[in-house]
Design a protein around this motif. Structure first.
Motif, PDB file in Angstrom:
ATOM      1  N   ALA A  98       3.122 -12.521 -13.946  1.00  0.00           N
ATOM      2  CA  ALA A  98       4.065 -13.330 -13.173  1.00  0.00           C
ATOM      3  C   ALA A  98       5.497 -12.826 -13.346  1.00  0.00           C
ATOM      4  O   ALA A  98       6.254 -12.698 -12.372  1.00  0.00           O
ATOM      5  CB  ALA A  98       3.959 -14.794 -13.605  1.00  0.00           C
ATOM      6  N   GLY A  99       5.855 -12.500 -14.590  1.00  0.00           N
ATOM      7  CA  GLY A  99       7.208 -12.013 -14.852  1.00  0.00           C
ATOM      8  C   GLY A  99       7.462 -10.648 -14.250  1.00  0.00           C
ATOM      9  O   GLY A  99       8.528 -10.395 -13.672  1.00  0.00           O
ATOM     10  N   HIS A 100       6.492  -9.732 -14.338  1.00  0.00           N
ATOM     11  CA  HIS A 100       6.659  -8.387 -13.781  1.00  0.00           C
ATOM     12  C   HIS A 100       6.680  -8.410 -12.257  1.00  0.00           C
ATOM     13  O   HIS A 100       7.432  -7.662 -11.622  1.00  0.00           O
ATOM     14  CB  HIS A 100       5.533  -7.478 -14.280  1.00  0.00           C
ATOM     15  CG  HIS A 100       5.696  -7.050 -15.700  1.00  0.00           C
ATOM     16  ND1 HIS A 100       6.436  -5.947 -16.076  1.00  0.00           N
ATOM     17  CD2 HIS A 100       5.227  -7.579 -16.869  1.00  0.00           C
ATOM     18  CE1 HIS A 100       6.414  -5.811 -17.389  1.00  0.00           C
ATOM     19  NE2 HIS A 100       5.684  -6.784 -17.898  1.00  0.00           N
ATOM     20  N   ALA A 101       5.846  -9.271 -11.655  1.00  0.00           N
ATOM     21  CA  ALA A 101       5.822  -9.367 -10.197  1.00  0.00           C
ATOM     22  C   ALA A 101       7.145  -9.911  -9.667  1.00  0.00           C
ATOM     23  O   ALA A 101       7.663  -9.451  -8.636  1.00  0.00           O
ATOM     24  CB  ALA A 101       4.668 -10.260  -9.757  1.00  0.00           C
ATOM     25  N   GLU A 102       7.695 -10.874 -10.373  1.00  0.00           N
ATOM     26  CA  GLU A 102       8.987 -11.441  -9.973  1.00  0.00           C
ATOM     27  C   GLU A 102      10.079 -10.381  -9.996  1.00  0.00           C
ATOM     28  O   GLU A 102      11.009 -10.404  -9.187  1.00  0.00           O
ATOM     29  CB  GLU A 102       9.356 -12.595 -10.911  1.00  0.00           C
ATOM     30  CG  GLU A 102      10.634 -13.312 -10.520  1.00  0.00           C
ATOM     31  CD  GLU A 102      10.961 -14.456 -11.464  1.00  0.00           C
ATOM     32  OE1 GLU A 102      12.055 -15.054 -11.317  1.00  0.00           O
ATOM     33  OE2 GLU A 102      10.127 -14.755 -12.351  1.00  0.00           O
ATOM     34  N   GLY A 103       9.950  -9.409 -10.906  1.00  0.00           N
ATOM     35  CA  GLY A 103      10.938  -8.336 -10.995  1.00  0.00           C
ATOM     36  C   GLY A 103      10.664  -7.176 -10.059  1.00  0.00           C
ATOM     37  O   GLY A 103      11.378  -6.172 -10.096  1.00  0.00           O
ATOM     38  N   GLY A 104       9.623  -7.290  -9.209  1.00  0.00           N
ATOM     39  CA  GLY A 104       9.307  -6.240  -8.244  1.00  0.00           C
ATOM     40  C   GLY A 104       8.736  -4.982  -8.857  1.00  0.00           C
ATOM     41  O   GLY A 104       8.878  -3.890  -8.290  1.00  0.00           O
ATOM     42  N   MET A 105       8.057  -5.114  -9.991  1.00  0.00           N
ATOM     43  CA  MET A 105       7.549  -3.945 -10.708  1.00  0.00           C
ATOM     44  C   MET A 105       6.039  -3.749 -10.543  1.00  0.00           C
ATOM     45  O   MET A 105       5.384  -3.159 -11.400  1.00  0.00           O
ATOM     46  CB  MET A 105       7.890  -4.065 -12.196  1.00  0.00           C
ATOM     47  CG  MET A 105       9.378  -4.185 -12.491  1.00  0.00           C
ATOM     48  SD  MET A 105      10.354  -2.851 -11.749  1.00  0.00           S
ATOM     49  CE  MET A 105       9.782  -1.450 -12.703  1.00  0.00           C
ATOM     50  N   VAL A 106       5.483  -4.256  -9.439  1.00  0.00           N
ATOM     51  CA  VAL A 106       4.046  -4.121  -9.183  1.00  0.00           C
ATOM     52  C   VAL A 106       3.807  -3.372  -7.882  1.00  0.00           C
ATOM     53  O   VAL A 106       4.338  -3.756  -6.838  1.00  0.00           O
ATOM     54  CB  VAL A 106       3.361  -5.504  -9.120  1.00  0.00           C
ATOM     55  CG1 VAL A 106       1.864  -5.338  -8.796  1.00  0.00           C
ATOM     56  CG2 VAL A 106       3.532  -6.267 -10.421  1.00  0.00           C
ATOM     57  N   LYS A 107       3.028  -2.299  -7.935  1.00  0.00           N
ATOM     58  CA  LYS A 107       2.616  -1.561  -6.737  1.00  0.00           C
ATOM     59  C   LYS A 107       1.291  -2.176  -6.275  1.00  0.00           C
ATOM     60  O   LYS A 107       0.200  -1.741  -6.659  1.00  0.00           O
ATOM     61  CB  LYS A 107       2.428  -0.072  -7.062  1.00  0.00           C
ATOM     62  CG  LYS A 107       3.677   0.624  -7.595  1.00  0.00           C
ATOM     63  CD  LYS A 107       4.589   1.036  -6.470  1.00  0.00           C
ATOM     64  CE  LYS A 107       5.748   1.882  -6.981  1.00  0.00           C
ATOM     65  NZ  LYS A 107       6.677   2.313  -5.906  1.00  0.00           N
ATOM     66  N   TRP A 108       1.366  -3.193  -5.435  1.00  0.00           N
ATOM     67  CA  TRP A 108       0.208  -4.017  -5.116  1.00  0.00           C
ATOM     68  C   TRP A 108      -0.956  -3.259  -4.463  1.00  0.00           C
ATOM     69  O   TRP A 108      -2.108  -3.438  -4.887  1.00  0.00           O
ATOM     70  CB  TRP A 108       0.630  -5.198  -4.251  1.00  0.00           C
ATOM     71  CG  TRP A 108       1.380  -6.234  -5.036  1.00  0.00           C
ATOM     72  CD1 TRP A 108       2.729  -6.437  -5.061  1.00  0.00           C
ATOM     73  CD2 TRP A 108       0.832  -7.197  -5.934  1.00  0.00           C
ATOM     74  NE1 TRP A 108       3.055  -7.454  -5.917  1.00  0.00           N
ATOM     75  CE2 TRP A 108       1.908  -7.949  -6.463  1.00  0.00           C
ATOM     76  CE3 TRP A 108      -0.474  -7.502  -6.339  1.00  0.00           C
ATOM     77  CZ2 TRP A 108       1.714  -8.982  -7.371  1.00  0.00           C
ATOM     78  CZ3 TRP A 108      -0.666  -8.533  -7.248  1.00  0.00           C
ATOM     79  CH2 TRP A 108       0.424  -9.251  -7.758  1.00  0.00           C
ATOM     80  N   PRO A 109      -0.751  -2.422  -3.447  1.00  0.00           N
ATOM     81  CA  PRO A 109      -1.901  -1.720  -2.852  1.00  0.00           C
ATOM     82  C   PRO A 109      -2.658  -0.849  -3.860  1.00  0.00           C
ATOM     83  O   PRO A 109      -3.890  -0.845  -3.893  1.00  0.00           O
ATOM     84  CB  PRO A 109      -1.265  -0.873  -1.743  1.00  0.00           C
ATOM     85  CG  PRO A 109      -0.011  -1.608  -1.389  1.00  0.00           C
ATOM     86  CD  PRO A 109       0.483  -2.157  -2.697  1.00  0.00           C
ATOM     87  N   CYS A 110      -1.919  -0.127  -4.692  1.00  0.00           N
ATOM     88  CA  CYS A 110      -2.559   0.693  -5.725  1.00  0.00           C
ATOM     89  C   CYS A 110      -3.328  -0.189  -6.708  1.00  0.00           C
ATOM     90  O   CYS A 110      -4.451   0.151  -7.122  1.00  0.00           O
ATOM     91  CB  CYS A 110      -1.510   1.506  -6.483  1.00  0.00           C
ATOM     92  SG  CYS A 110      -0.715   2.815  -5.519  1.00  0.00           S
ATOM     93  N   ALA A 111      -2.726  -1.314  -7.070  1.00  0.00           N
ATOM     94  CA  ALA A 111      -3.367  -2.223  -8.024  1.00  0.00           C
ATOM     95  C   ALA A 111      -4.662  -2.790  -7.464  1.00  0.00           C
ATOM     96  O   ALA A 111      -5.682  -2.871  -8.171  1.00  0.00           O
ATOM     97  CB  ALA A 111      -2.410  -3.362  -8.371  1.00  0.00           C
ATOM     98  N   ILE A 112      -4.661  -3.172  -6.201  1.00  0.00           N
ATOM     99  CA  ILE A 112      -5.841  -3.791  -5.593  1.00  0.00           C
ATOM    100  C   ILE A 112      -6.999  -2.806  -5.497  1.00  0.00           C
ATOM    101  O   ILE A 112      -8.147  -3.137  -5.815  1.00  0.00           O
ATOM    102  CB  ILE A 112      -5.486  -4.352  -4.191  1.00  0.00           C
ATOM    103  CG1 ILE A 112      -4.527  -5.546  -4.351  1.00  0.00           C
ATOM    104  CG2 ILE A 112      -6.742  -4.760  -3.437  1.00  0.00           C
ATOM    105  CD1 ILE A 112      -3.936  -6.032  -3.052  1.00  0.00           C
ATOM    106  N   VAL A 113      -6.720  -1.575  -5.090  1.00  0.00           N
ATOM    107  CA  VAL A 113      -7.777  -0.564  -4.986  1.00  0.00           C
ATOM    108  C   VAL A 113      -8.333  -0.248  -6.366  1.00  0.00           C
ATOM    109  O   VAL A 113      -9.563  -0.180  -6.569  1.00  0.00           O
ATOM    110  CB  VAL A 113      -7.236   0.715  -4.318  1.00  0.00           C
ATOM    111  CG1 VAL A 113      -8.241   1.860  -4.451  1.00  0.00           C
ATOM    112  CG2 VAL A 113      -6.933   0.455  -2.852  1.00  0.00           C
ATOM    113  N   PHE A 114      -7.460  -0.024  -7.332  1.00  0.00           N
ATOM    114  CA  PHE A 114      -7.887   0.296  -8.695  1.00  0.00           C
ATOM    115  C   PHE A 114      -8.715  -0.846  -9.276  1.00  0.00           C
ATOM    116  O   PHE A 114      -9.754  -0.625  -9.910  1.00  0.00           O
ATOM    117  CB  PHE A 114      -6.653   0.557  -9.564  1.00  0.00           C
ATOM    118  CG  PHE A 114      -6.929   1.303 -10.835  1.00  0.00           C
ATOM    119  CD1 PHE A 114      -6.646   2.654 -10.934  1.00  0.00           C
ATOM    120  CD2 PHE A 114      -7.462   0.660 -11.945  1.00  0.00           C
ATOM    121  CE1 PHE A 114      -6.886   3.364 -12.112  1.00  0.00           C
ATOM    122  CE2 PHE A 114      -7.709   1.344 -13.125  1.00  0.00           C
ATOM    123  CZ  PHE A 114      -7.423   2.702 -13.211  1.00  0.00           C
ATOM    124  N   ALA A 115      -8.258  -2.083  -9.053  1.00  0.00           N
ATOM    125  CA  ALA A 115      -8.959  -3.250  -9.588  1.00  0.00           C
ATOM    126  C   ALA A 115     -10.329  -3.426  -8.943  1.00  0.00           C
ATOM    127  O   ALA A 115     -11.305  -3.763  -9.634  1.00  0.00           O
ATOM    128  CB  ALA A 115      -8.115  -4.506  -9.380  1.00  0.00           C
TER     129      ALA A 115
END
Length: 259
Positions: free
Chosen positions: A64-81
């Protein structure tokens, strides 16, 4: 549980949460040794199952804290996950059939190998603007999917969130900077941890009281780790090396004890 065990479980949760908030991984790889050698859980499989549940909750709090700071590459995260979930489901079933002492020894050896690989120099420069899109998919997907599957297998087999594997894997696949890899890895840690935790919980390998204590301690630790990570963002190389040395040291201790 005794009062001392309760205090040790809370402290262990704080350590796990701090590490997850600071470097995005290592919480679960430290959780199993903490539960076995500090809190005193006698069963390796119970320690793994309990750690998986607690680390999933703590990773979600850190995310939650990292996402709020814009530090998540969501498309890469979703594919990897997505690839990792498949691997984790398979790995968890295999891991539960392995003897506890042997599992600990393999766990320690894995930690040593990962720590040594993290100490190796980067082969290419960071790319802070990297993103998974139609244009880059042909390059990034062949890297993200097999790495995600492999990390998932290891995460499920050892009952861990896999953050200590995910961060270097994301960097190797995409060249994203360490800070982005930390935030992005927490999406994957949450997904893989939930998959592994569900498998172990259904088999009765979760100590729910200890889990609650770990989560309680981890919530405070996660906030501390995120703040510390932002303040130390200019020293990412030092953070990576320190984390690698910690992983190797704990791995040597676990492997030697198991042998």
């Amino acid at each position: 549980m005794t009062a001392i065990q309760i205090a040790l479980a809370l402290l262990s949760g704080g350590v796990i949460g701090t590490v997850l908030g600071l470097v995005g991984g290592g919480g679960s790889i430290l959780a199993v040794p903490l539960l076995v050698y500090v809190v005193g859980i006698g069963s390796t499989h119970a320690a793994i199952g309990t750690a998986a549940v607690a680390v999933t909750a703590n990773a979600l709090a850190s995310l939650a804290g990292h996402a709020e700071g814009g530090m998540v590459k969501w498309p890469c995260a979703i594919v990897f996950a997505a690839a990792g979930i498949v691997g984790a489901a398979i790995g968890a079933e295999i891991g539960k059939s392995v003897d506890g002492a042997r599992l600990l020894m393999l766990f320690g050896l894995l930690m040593i190998g990962v720590g040594l690989s993290m100490l190796r120099g980067r082969r290419r420069a960071d790319d802070p603007d990297v993103r998974l899109s139609r244009t880059t998919a042909r390059i990034l997907l062949p890297r993200l999917v097999p790495l995600g599957l492999g990390v998932g297998l290891a995460a499920g087999f050892f009952g861990i969130g896999g953050g200590f594997l995910i961060v270097p894997a994301l960097i190797a696949a995409t060249a994203m900077p360490f800070a982005y890899a930390v935030g992005t890895s927490l999406v994957v840690v949450t997904a893989l941890g939930l998959t592994t935790a569900t498998s172990y919980a259904l088999s009765g390998y979760v100590d729910w009281l200890t889990t609650a204590l770990l989560v309680a301690g981890g919530i405070g630790g996660a906030g501390l780790g995120i703040v510390a990570g932002r303040r130390l963002s200019g020293h990412k190389a030092l953070m990576e090396r320190a984390f690698a040395v910690l992983v190797i040291a704990v791995g040597l201790y676990i492997a030697a004890g198991a042998i």
